[in-house]
Write a protein that holds these residues in place. Sequence first.
Motif, PDB file in Angstrom:
ATOM      1  N   ALA A   1      -1.987 -10.672  -9.515  1.00  0.00           N
ATOM      2  CA  ALA A   1      -3.058  -9.740  -9.187  1.00  0.00           C
ATOM      3  C   ALA A   1      -2.855  -8.443  -9.944  1.00  0.00           C
TER       4      ALA A   1
ATOM      5  N   ALA B   1      -7.674 -10.767  -9.678  1.00  0.00           N
ATOM      6  CA  ALA B   1      -6.643 -11.764  -9.393  1.00  0.00           C
ATOM      7  C   ALA B   1      -6.952 -13.082 -10.080  1.00  0.00           C
TER       8      ALA B   1
ATOM      9  N   ALA C   1      -6.098  -3.220  -1.957  1.00  0.00           N
ATOM     10  CA  ALA C   1      -7.169  -2.439  -2.572  1.00  0.00           C
ATOM     11  C   ALA C   1      -8.051  -1.805  -1.511  1.00  0.00           C
TER      12      ALA C   1
ATOM     13  N   THR D   1       0.830  -1.204   0.000  1.00  0.00           N
ATOM     14  CA  THR D   1       0.000   0.000   0.000  1.00  0.00           C
ATOM     15  C   THR D   1       0.863   1.251   0.000  1.00  0.00           C
TER      16      THR D   1
ATOM     17  N   THR E   1     -10.001   1.677  -5.359  1.00  0.00           N
ATOM     18  CA  THR E   1      -9.213   0.723  -6.145  1.00  0.00           C
ATOM     19  C   THR E   1      -9.915  -0.616  -6.215  1.00  0.00           C
ATOM     20  N   THR E   2      -9.836  -1.253  -7.355  1.00  0.00           N
ATOM     21  CA  THR E   2     -10.380  -2.592  -7.558  1.00  0.00           C
ATOM     22  C   THR E   2      -9.239  -3.588  -7.727  1.00  0.00           C
ATOM     23  N   ALA E   3      -9.376  -4.756  -7.118  1.00  0.00           N
ATOM     24  CA  ALA E   3      -8.373  -5.812  -7.235  1.00  0.00           C
ATOM     25  C   ALA E   3      -8.920  -6.962  -8.064  1.00  0.00           C
TER      26      ALA E   3
ATOM     27  N   TYR F   1     -13.173  -9.829  -6.849  1.00  0.00           N
ATOM     28  CA  TYR F   1     -12.822  -8.890  -5.794  1.00  0.00           C
ATOM     29  C   TYR F   1     -13.260  -7.485  -6.147  1.00  0.00           C
TER      30      TYR F   1
ATOM     31  N   LEU G   1      -4.179  -4.370  -9.595  1.00  0.00           N
ATOM     32  CA  LEU G   1      -4.910  -3.306  -8.908  1.00  0.00           C
ATOM     33  C   LEU G   1      -5.200  -2.208  -9.916  1.00  0.00           C
TER      34      LEU G   1
ATOM     35  N   ALA H   1      -3.817  -8.890  -2.339  1.00  0.00           N
ATOM     36  CA  ALA H   1      -4.257  -7.869  -3.288  1.00  0.00           C
ATOM     37  C   ALA H   1      -5.537  -7.198  -2.811  1.00  0.00           C
ATOM     38  N   ARG H   2      -6.445  -8.001  -2.281  1.00  0.00           N
ATOM     39  CA  ARG H   2      -7.708  -7.465  -1.783  1.00  0.00           C
ATOM     40  C   ARG H   2      -7.459  -6.522  -0.605  1.00  0.00           C
TER      41      ARG H   2
ATOM     42  N   ALA I   1     -12.918  -3.595  -4.366  1.00  0.00           N
ATOM     43  CA  ALA I   1     -12.349  -2.856  -3.252  1.00  0.00           C
ATOM     44  C   ALA I   1     -13.428  -2.133  -2.474  1.00  0.00           C
TER      45      ALA I   1
END
Length: 472
Positions: free
Chosen positions: A180, A168, A154, A129, A164-166, A244, A182, A150-151, A246
């Motif tokens: 993954a 994967a 995000a 992050t 943000t969207t993850a 996923y 992002l 990754a989640r 975010a």
Amino acid sequence: MLAAGVLLLAAAAVVVLLAPDRLGLADRTPVAQLVALRGLVACLLVGGAVLLVGAVAGWRQVAGRAGVRRPGWRLPLALAGVLVLGAAAQAAVVVGRGVDGSGAGPAADGDLVVLSFNTFGVVEADDLTALVEQQDADLVVLAETSASTARAVARALTDAGRPTTALAADSESTRVEGVALLVRDSLGGYTQTSAGLPATELGTFAAVRAGGASTAYPARSDVPSDNAYTAYPGRGDVHSDNAYTAHPRRGDVPSDGAHTAPTAYPVDAHAEQTPASPGDTAYPVDTRAERTPASPDDTAYPVDTPAEHTPASPGDTAYPVDTPAEHTPASPGDTAYPVDTGSARTTPPAPDVVVAAHTRAPSAESSMPDWRAHAVGIAEVCRSTPGAIVAGDLNATLDHPGLDDLGPCVDAAAEVGAAGLGTWPADVPRVLAAPIDHVLVDGRAWRVTAFGVLDRVGASDHRPVVAHLARR
């Protein structure tokens, strides 16, 4: 004759390591492995020359004291000279490709920032992050990174004002994590697919922008193109762990600033697809699972239980309904659509296709056929897909087949004079490492404005790379 043969053999080895592609040996063991480490090879050649001269000098001293014939200098010095020339040639290639270590610096207004990092499955979400925020990245490709990590990244970015969207995809290998991606939500919605990509079995996938002009990687026929937040790892049965978001896009999200959702609406190819509400076909429902609140007080984040999924009723906040529209940033005061406050830059242009890649490494003779096919296949994707961005751990350098002739596709590092800096292993200086982590772009659509190989992050054996791109 023996001296001439030794010199000829040494010179041949130097030439092979200098230009293996012209000899058709760039994809053969052990040349493929050695040519990836040109800086290190140069140091080894110089070291070999020094050791040779030192050994002969010591031998001459011992021989003189013992009263025996001392070896001559002609052959050792000639051989050392060949090694030094080989080292100089290797260094010239590295310097010629660029060793600008100044880094990418702050992104210009309107630039698209692409970050690529093989985390080796050991870098914490907090460190990732911080890295994304530091680089102000819009797209982040994370090889060997679990979906849960990754989640978490995000979610943290979203909570920090960077929705943000993850996406994967799992690796089919039990030894490494998958890949993954992002995506900053200001770029719009993306659909995930593996159609047309090399079957690397390590999680390689493409993200196609909803409504984008490119048709190189269309969404699966059972998934509408505006379902931007469901992940499809390329297999018939998509688990909920592979989808996923975010944060939700729904108006029933509490106003307490909670914008993370542990689950989305995955598509199951083996289950009946029913609309979430009358007339809504964009977000198919998994009929095998009922979504219930995560806790008595939590109505915004439903979880799956092994029962039938039923669609939402107008007043039932436990089953939020998605509207079939592209996700856009919030309007002021609307907590369901969080505003991206994480950057002062103008929203950059969104690519139609992003390929998050991790290919096989040439780690053994048995892996060489797959490695060759994957490198060539990934390069072909970049060459043949208008406007594409391909990023990740490609386990290949510009010397290897596929990357040695990219056509209209360009290597971001090479474009700005930084292709001589390597990313693996991370515990050696950049000029000695192998530049196997790349950002490749369609040079007809994108102009590379900056590139950098970053400092080591966490305990990963790779360094991250970042590229700044401007739309042509």
